[in-house]
Scaffold this active site. Structure first.
Site, PDB file in Angstrom:
ATOM      1  N   ASP A   1      -9.192 -27.615 -29.603  1.00  0.00           N
ATOM      2  CA  ASP A   1      -9.763 -26.428 -28.998  1.00  0.00           C
ATOM      3  C   ASP A   1     -11.205 -26.323 -29.491  1.00  0.00           C
ATOM      4  O   ASP A   1     -11.444 -26.310 -30.703  1.00  0.00           O
ATOM      5  CB  ASP A   1      -8.947 -25.208 -29.455  1.00  0.00           C
ATOM      6  CG  ASP A   1      -9.002 -24.069 -28.468  1.00  0.00           C
ATOM      7  OD1 ASP A   1     -10.071 -23.857 -27.885  1.00  0.00           O
ATOM      8  OD2 ASP A   1      -7.979 -23.382 -28.304  1.00  0.00           O
TER       9      ASP A   1
ATOM     10  N   ASP B   1     -13.294 -23.409 -24.924  1.00  0.00           N
ATOM     11  CA  ASP B   1     -13.172 -21.957 -24.891  1.00  0.00           C
ATOM     12  C   ASP B   1     -14.297 -21.324 -24.065  1.00  0.00           C
ATOM     13  O   ASP B   1     -15.461 -21.724 -24.193  1.00  0.00           O
ATOM     14  CB  ASP B   1     -13.265 -21.460 -26.353  1.00  0.00           C
ATOM     15  CG  ASP B   1     -12.825 -20.021 -26.532  1.00  0.00           C
ATOM     16  OD1 ASP B   1     -11.656 -19.735 -26.296  1.00  0.00           O
ATOM     17  OD2 ASP B   1     -13.669 -19.195 -26.933  1.00  0.00           O
TER      18      ASP B   1
ATOM     19  N   GLU C   1     -11.574 -23.332 -20.376  1.00  0.00           N
ATOM     20  CA  GLU C   1     -11.080 -21.979 -20.143  1.00  0.00           C
ATOM     21  C   GLU C   1     -12.231 -21.234 -19.497  1.00  0.00           C
ATOM     22  O   GLU C   1     -13.322 -21.130 -20.078  1.00  0.00           O
ATOM     23  CB  GLU C   1     -10.682 -21.291 -21.447  1.00  0.00           C
ATOM     24  CG  GLU C   1     -10.076 -19.925 -21.171  1.00  0.00           C
ATOM     25  CD  GLU C   1     -10.360 -18.890 -22.240  1.00  0.00           C
ATOM     26  OE1 GLU C   1      -9.584 -17.950 -22.393  1.00  0.00           O
ATOM     27  OE2 GLU C   1     -11.399 -19.001 -22.923  1.00  0.00           O
TER      28      GLU C   1
ATOM     29  N   HIS D   1      -1.985 -18.222 -25.724  1.00  0.00           N
ATOM     30  CA  HIS D   1      -1.996 -17.329 -26.887  1.00  0.00           C
ATOM     31  C   HIS D   1      -2.669 -15.987 -26.617  1.00  0.00           C
ATOM     32  O   HIS D   1      -2.748 -15.155 -27.520  1.00  0.00           O
ATOM     33  CB  HIS D   1      -2.705 -18.041 -28.040  1.00  0.00           C
ATOM     34  CG  HIS D   1      -4.141 -18.316 -27.709  1.00  0.00           C
ATOM     35  ND1 HIS D   1      -4.531 -19.218 -26.736  1.00  0.00           N
ATOM     36  CD2 HIS D   1      -5.291 -17.783 -28.180  1.00  0.00           C
ATOM     37  CE1 HIS D   1      -5.851 -19.224 -26.643  1.00  0.00           C
ATOM     38  NE2 HIS D   1      -6.334 -18.368 -27.511  1.00  0.00           N
ATOM     39  N   ASP D   2      -3.182 -15.788 -25.395  1.00  0.00           N
ATOM     40  CA  ASP D   2      -3.829 -14.516 -25.044  1.00  0.00           C
ATOM     41  C   ASP D   2      -2.994 -13.709 -24.057  1.00  0.00           C
ATOM     42  O   ASP D   2      -3.359 -12.577 -23.720  1.00  0.00           O
ATOM     43  CB  ASP D   2      -5.182 -14.766 -24.355  1.00  0.00           C
ATOM     44  CG  ASP D   2      -6.219 -15.401 -25.255  1.00  0.00           C
ATOM     45  OD1 ASP D   2      -6.141 -15.202 -26.475  1.00  0.00           O
ATOM     46  OD2 ASP D   2      -7.112 -16.096 -24.726  1.00  0.00           O
TER      47      ASP D   2
HETATM   48  O1  ISL Z   1      -7.852 -12.892 -21.956  1.00  0.00           O
HETATM   49  C1  ISL Z   1      -8.588 -12.941 -20.977  1.00  0.00           C
HETATM   50  C2  ISL Z   1      -8.105 -12.771 -19.574  1.00  0.00           C
HETATM   51  O2  ISL Z   1      -6.852 -12.212 -19.476  1.00  0.00           O
HETATM   52  C3  ISL Z   1     -10.055 -13.131 -21.065  1.00  0.00           C
HETATM   53  O3  ISL Z   1     -10.616 -11.970 -21.459  1.00  0.00           O
HETATM   54  C4  ISL Z   1     -10.429 -14.328 -21.855  1.00  0.00           C
HETATM   55  O4  ISL Z   1      -9.498 -15.303 -21.677  1.00  0.00           O
HETATM   56  C5  ISL Z   1     -10.538 -14.208 -23.327  1.00  0.00           C
HETATM   57  O5  ISL Z   1     -11.017 -13.072 -23.813  1.00  0.00           O
HETATM   58  C6  ISL Z   1     -11.318 -15.404 -23.849  1.00  0.00           C
HETATM   59  O6  ISL Z   1     -10.434 -16.084 -24.634  1.00  0.00           O
HETATM   60  C7  ISL Z   1     -10.833 -17.085 -25.505  1.00  0.00           C
HETATM   61  O7  ISL Z   1     -11.984 -16.763 -26.254  1.00  0.00           O
HETATM   62  C8  ISL Z   1     -11.880 -15.678 -27.176  1.00  0.00           C
HETATM   63  C9  ISL Z   1     -10.626 -15.787 -28.049  1.00  0.00           C
HETATM   64  O8  ISL Z   1     -10.429 -14.578 -28.702  1.00  0.00           O
HETATM   65  C10 ISL Z   1      -9.390 -16.130 -27.238  1.00  0.00           C
HETATM   66  O9  ISL Z   1      -8.276 -16.267 -28.064  1.00  0.00           O
HETATM   67  C11 ISL Z   1      -9.704 -17.374 -26.468  1.00  0.00           C
HETATM   68  O10 ISL Z   1      -8.611 -17.885 -25.749  1.00  0.00           O
HETATM   69  C12 ISL Z   1     -13.109 -15.719 -28.017  1.00  0.00           C
HETATM   70  O11 ISL Z   1     -13.275 -16.971 -28.587  1.00  0.00           O
END
Ligand code: ISL
Length: 564
Positions: free
Chosen positions: A103, A210, A263, A332-333
């Site tokens: 990642d 990311d 992403e 994971h989000d």
């Molecule tokens: O979660 C989201 C959509 O449902 C978006 O807002 C977006 O995917 C997210 O905020 C961005 O995610 C990535 O970057 C972030 C980190 O906190 C997340 O875990 C990562 O997946 C910042 O690095």
């Protein structure tokens, strides 16, 4: 030649929550998953049929955003292990023919990164690595100086943080401990190239990048008024962003046998085509969000009614619109998909639909076109967390959301409802390996609460049960790996309404037809599709009914095979 990553199924590991290894001589671990823990479970991944691991960040980090705030890209954080452990992980994975993608978080670093610390000195050569601006003058003489612009961020915080030492503000689209890098400075990209090479030389097979469509800030002008992330029009997929991706590909990635999956936040199809069109030389594939947001407002925060027809419409658009998809239902989000689109935890009731709906969703995911990504725990049907109060939630985004909602005078119960639906901790509770202490995740107290359903829902109890969610995933993965039509056949939508979805996959006279019921009610099939008519029995079904009798039972999913 078809690239290898189109022929494998991928699995995302969020190391903190995957598996905590014991200390020396069986001493208590620290309750945080680690690299040794991953190595100890590679055989399980192999037996599932996994060929690629996407490893969420293990780099050195103060952990303000669980590792998405990197303070040293060349070092492994001691909570996860050592560089020697990482090298062992690459080697052990390779022995099992599993390739690992790292990642890579390059929009921002941690504020504790050496570059940022140096850049706080206005005369340092590192100053231009980040985006520093003085306050805007007050509107009226004697008034308060203002922030450099009116942007709002992704974590519901201001995007400008004042630094006393510098006398200026720095930009952070995410947490204030995640300052954004300045891609207008070519030196930054040279640093990133070095980092990419370092990990590729160590054995990485590519990167999950990311928030990769928002790294290049073309201007810092005020944004248009909008509810969600104000200012995004100044940095989303700017030409400079495309140029960065092409340069990384040309100077680094093309020299290795690797791939990238981006992403890409708030991406739409035209933008996605520019980012991962095969002739463009940028990304190989990307994660979009639209299919997960069909029953949410403001990204994923506020729930609204689910309709299978909407899901099919969105899937069709992306399945047909891109040359190759990154297919996923969880990360994971995001909430756990069985809680999001399925029946959720049924409490183990006789006749409950937790397992059946988890299998129906597996059937959908593994019959879509592209490279499939499964998120840890999805293969055993893990559900959303069952926390009772906000102090059990660790996710920084959930706490910021709560603060913002309080300011807007949104009542407590509603705030909690929305946090439950949206919290990223839904996906971050420890993997439920067994019914033993701490769900077999760790021999000491885990960093985040274990879901209390772990005695019912765990890997151990499913491993030898042929009817388990886990074995359903295994069966579908094996089927997909040996069938070209399921991997790359055309996607053809056939029918959908509020509850029911039917589509087929077609390649050179071969057809697979999936019939899926997204509801707890029995639904009549509207017509007999060609594939269903000629194949007497489904090739795969989550109820094992040989004859559908013109209807689908609650949460039933059936897959028919036909060759001409
Ligand atoms: O979660 C989201 C959509 O449902 C978006 O807002 C977006 O995917 C997210 O905020 C961005 O995610 C990535 O970057 C972030 C980190 O906190 C997340 O875990 C990562 O997946 C910042 O690095």
């Amino acid at each position: 030649m078809k690239p290898w990553w189109k022929d494998r199924v991928a699995y995302q590991i969020y190391p903190r929550s995957f598996r905590d290894s014991e200390g020396p001589g069986g001493a208590p671990g620290d309750g945080i998953g680690d690299i040794q823990g991953i190595i100890s479970r590679l055989d399980e991944l192999k037996s599932l049929g996994i060929g690629i691991i996407w490893l969420s960040p293990v780099y050195k980090s103060p952990g303000a955003d669980n590792g998405y705030d990197i303070s040293d890209y060349y070092a492994v954080d001691p909570i996860f292990g050592t560089m020697a452990d990482m090298e062992r992980l690459f080697a052990e994975a390779a022995k099992r023919d599993i390739r690992i993608i790292m990642d890579m978080v390059i929009n921002h670093t941690s504020d504790e990164h050496e570059w940022f610390q140096k850049s706080r000195d206005p005369s340092s050569p590192y100053r231009e690595y980040y985006i520093w601006r003085p306050p805007k003058p007050a509107k009226k003489p004697g008034g308060k100086p203002r922030l450099p612009n009116n942007w709002t961020g992704f974590f519901m915080e201001d995007v400008w943080e004042y630094d006393e030492k510098s006398g200026e503000y720095y930009l952070h689209l995410f947490h204030k401990k995640q300052p954004d890098l300045n891609y207008q400075n070519p030196k930054v990209l040279e640093e990133i190239k070095k980092i990419f090479r370092f990990w590729l030389d160590k054995g990485a097979a590519g990167f999950r990048c990311d928030v990769i469509n928002i790294i290049y800030k073309a201007s810092l002008e005020d944004g248009k008024k909008s509810l969600a992330v104000r200012g995004i029009e100044h940095y989303q997929s700017q030409e400079g962003n495309h140029a960065v991706l092409r340069e990384l590909r040309r100077d680094v990635l093309d020299k290795y046998d690797c791939f990238t999956v981006g992403e890409t936040v708030m991406v739409d199809l035209p933008e996605a085509k520019l980012l991962c069109g095969e002739s463009r030389g940028e990304l190989d594939m990307l994660f979009y969000f639209e299919h997960l947001e069909i029953d949410r407002r403001i990204a994923r925060f506020i729930p609204k009614k689910f309709k299978a027809s909407k899901l099919l419409e969105v899937l069709t658009k992306w399945q047909q619109g891109l040359e190759w998809n990154a297919v996923y239902l969880e990360n994971h989000d995001q909430p756990r998909v069985v809680s999001h689109f399925g029946a959720g935890d049924d409490g183990g009731k006789a006749g409950g639909y937790w397992a059946r709906s988890a299998k129906m969703l597996a059937l959908m995911e593994l019959t879509l076109r592209g490279t499939v990504f499964i998120y840890q725990g999805q293969e055993i049907g893990m559900t959303n967390f069952d926390f009772k109060s906000l102090d059990q939630v660790k996710d920084v985004e959930s706490h910021n959301l709560d603060r913002l909602m309080k300011k807007l005078h949104i009542p407590g119960p509603l705030r909690w409802k929305w946090i439950k639906a949206s919290s990223r901790d839904n996906a971050r509770t420890p993997v439920q390996w067994s019914s033993g202490a701490n769900a077999g995740f760790s021999n000491s107290r885990p960093w985040l609460g274990v879901n209390s359903n772990y005695r019912r829902i765990n890997y151990e109890s499913q491993k030898n049960d042929p009817a388990s969610v886990l074995n359903f995933y295994k069966k579908l993965i094996a089927l997909r790996l040996e069938n070209e039509c399921l991997k790359s056949g055309a996607f053809v939508p056939l029918y959908a309404d509020t509850r029911l979805m039917i589509y087929s996959r077609e390649l050179e006279g071969e057809t697979w037809t999936a019939l899926l019921n997204f509801s707890g009610r029995t639904v009549k099939l509207p017509f007999a599709t060609a594939g269903v008519r000629s194949a007497r029995e489904p090739a795969v079904s989550n109820t094992c009914r040989a004859d559908l009798e013109g209807k689908l039972l609650p949460w039933e999913g059936a897959l028919f095979h036909q060759t001409s």
